[in-house]
Design a protein around this motif. Structure first.
Motif, PDB file in Angstrom:
ATOM      1  N   VAL A  14      42.209  44.789  25.174  1.00  0.00           N
ATOM      2  CA  VAL A  14      42.753  45.789  26.095  1.00  0.00           C
ATOM      3  C   VAL A  14      44.261  45.783  25.932  1.00  0.00           C
ATOM      4  O   VAL A  14      44.920  44.759  26.111  1.00  0.00           O
ATOM      5  N   GLU A  15      44.785  46.896  25.547  1.00  0.00           N
ATOM      6  CA  GLU A  15      46.225  47.034  25.366  1.00  0.00           C
ATOM      7  C   GLU A  15      46.722  48.179  26.232  1.00  0.00           C
ATOM      8  O   GLU A  15      46.443  49.333  25.959  1.00  0.00           O
ATOM      9  N   GLY A  16      47.398  47.834  27.307  1.00  0.00           N
ATOM     10  CA  GLY A  16      48.027  48.872  28.100  1.00  0.00           C
ATOM     11  C   GLY A  16      49.223  49.421  27.352  1.00  0.00           C
ATOM     12  O   GLY A  16      49.739  48.796  26.432  1.00  0.00           O
ATOM     13  N   GLN A  17      49.657  50.574  27.713  1.00  0.00           N
ATOM     14  CA  GLN A  17      50.834  51.193  27.105  1.00  0.00           C
ATOM     15  C   GLN A  17      51.894  51.402  28.181  1.00  0.00           C
ATOM     16  O   GLN A  17      52.267  52.533  28.496  1.00  0.00           O
ATOM     17  N   PRO A  18      52.389  50.284  28.738  1.00  0.00           N
ATOM     18  CA  PRO A  18      53.373  50.454  29.814  1.00  0.00           C
ATOM     19  C   PRO A  18      54.693  50.992  29.294  1.00  0.00           C
ATOM     20  O   PRO A  18      55.090  50.719  28.158  1.00  0.00           O
ATOM     21  N   PHE A  45      49.461  44.513  30.269  1.00  0.00           N
ATOM     22  CA  PHE A  45      48.394  45.481  30.534  1.00  0.00           C
ATOM     23  C   PHE A  45      48.883  46.820  31.079  1.00  0.00           C
ATOM     24  O   PHE A  45      48.132  47.791  31.100  1.00  0.00           O
ATOM     25  N   GLY A  46      50.108  46.904  31.582  1.00  0.00           N
ATOM     26  CA  GLY A  46      50.561  48.122  32.245  1.00  0.00           C
ATOM     27  C   GLY A  46      49.882  48.261  33.597  1.00  0.00           C
ATOM     28  O   GLY A  46      49.363  47.296  34.159  1.00  0.00           O
ATOM     29  N   SER A  47      49.879  49.480  34.118  1.00  0.00           N
ATOM     30  CA  SER A  47      49.113  49.762  35.338  1.00  0.00           C
ATOM     31  C   SER A  47      47.642  49.760  34.952  1.00  0.00           C
ATOM     32  O   SER A  47      47.282  50.250  33.887  1.00  0.00           O
ATOM     33  N   GLU A 173      30.348  42.347  33.677  1.00  0.00           N
ATOM     34  CA  GLU A 173      30.620  43.602  32.965  1.00  0.00           C
ATOM     35  C   GLU A 173      31.884  44.306  33.452  1.00  0.00           C
ATOM     36  O   GLU A 173      32.257  45.354  32.943  1.00  0.00           O
ATOM     37  N   THR A 174      32.563  43.733  34.446  1.00  0.00           N
ATOM     38  CA  THR A 174      33.779  44.359  34.968  1.00  0.00           C
ATOM     39  C   THR A 174      34.783  44.560  33.836  1.00  0.00           C
ATOM     40  O   THR A 174      35.008  43.668  33.032  1.00  0.00           O
ATOM     41  N   GLU A 175      35.369  45.756  33.799  1.00  0.00           N
ATOM     42  CA  GLU A 175      36.329  46.112  32.762  1.00  0.00           C
ATOM     43  C   GLU A 175      37.728  46.290  33.347  1.00  0.00           C
ATOM     44  O   GLU A 175      37.876  46.752  34.471  1.00  0.00           O
ATOM     45  N   LEU A 176      38.724  45.976  32.546  1.00  0.00           N
ATOM     46  CA  LEU A 176      40.105  46.277  32.872  1.00  0.00           C
ATOM     47  C   LEU A 176      40.429  47.597  32.181  1.00  0.00           C
ATOM     48  O   LEU A 176      40.282  47.710  30.973  1.00  0.00           O
ATOM     49  N   ILE A 177      40.841  48.583  32.979  1.00  0.00           N
ATOM     50  CA  ILE A 177      41.061  49.936  32.479  1.00  0.00           C
ATOM     51  C   ILE A 177      42.534  50.331  32.695  1.00  0.00           C
ATOM     52  O   ILE A 177      42.953  50.579  33.833  1.00  0.00           O
ATOM     53  N   PRO A 178      43.335  50.357  31.641  1.00  0.00           N
ATOM     54  CA  PRO A 178      44.732  50.805  31.793  1.00  0.00           C
ATOM     55  C   PRO A 178      44.771  52.286  32.212  1.00  0.00           C
ATOM     56  O   PRO A 178      43.923  53.073  31.837  1.00  0.00           O
TER      57      PRO A 178
END
Length: 179
Positions: A14-18, A45-47, A173-178
């Motif tokens: 997971v790569e956020g684009q902050p 991770f960004g927001s 299964e919880t996901e981190l979603i930017p």
């Protein structure tokens, strides 16, 4: 392993684009220094949201929406100035033994899908001393930990806070979603 490393391992790829943040400029303009673990989390991770159940805001949103969040607290609490929190829990309409938290010292950094918000109790110039409060205007939970530790505790289901840890959430299964 620290909490940020744990989150990076839990959510690999997971790569956020902050947007780049000049933390010193934010402090100079708004008078707010952010906790170091939040800065590292945002830069990684960004927001983001965990599924769509818990969202962590970026610094621009936190600062831009400060006055709106304070108005939301006023409306939710009937204009009360604060809440007393004892043994980690407080109720706005009861006077209980414990630390008084002035609502003017709260800085909202997150939201949940069950109408609770996550705040730093920014009563000190030093963000290392800030506690985290989770509240909806009437019920409040207080935690003496940083945001990364809080998120790990949520994901491990080891946190006693019904608005954040529910019977069916979070899951493996919880996901981190930017966003």
């Amino acid at each position: 392993m620290n909490s940020l490393q744990w989150l990076e391992e839990r959510f690999p790829g997971v790569e956020g684009q902050p947007d780049p943040v000049d933390w010193d400029a934010l402090h100079a303009e708004f008078g707010v220094s952010f906790p170091e673990d939040y800065k590292a989390l945002y830069e990684r991770f960004g927001s983001f949201s965990l599924d769509e159940d818990l969202a962590v805001l970026g610094p621009g949103d936190i600062l831009r929406l400060r006055s709106v969040h304070r108005q939301d607290i006023d409306q939710a609490t009937g204009g009360r100035s604060g809440v007393s929190v004892g043994a980690g829990v407080g109720v706005s309409h009861l006077q209980i033994e414990g630390e008084f938290v002035d609502f003017d010292d709260l800085l909202r950094f997150g939201t949940t899908d069950v109408s609770y918000s996550l705040y730093w109790h920014a009563s000190s110039e030093d963000p290392r001393e800030w506690k985290i409060l989770v509240g909806d205007g009437s019920m409040w939970y207080s935690f003496d930990m940083g945001i990364a530790d809080l998120l790990v505790s949520v994901m491990n289901r080891s946190l006693s806070c019904p608005p954040l840890v529910q019977s069916s959430w979070p899951t493996e299964e919880t996901e981190l979603i930017p966003f």
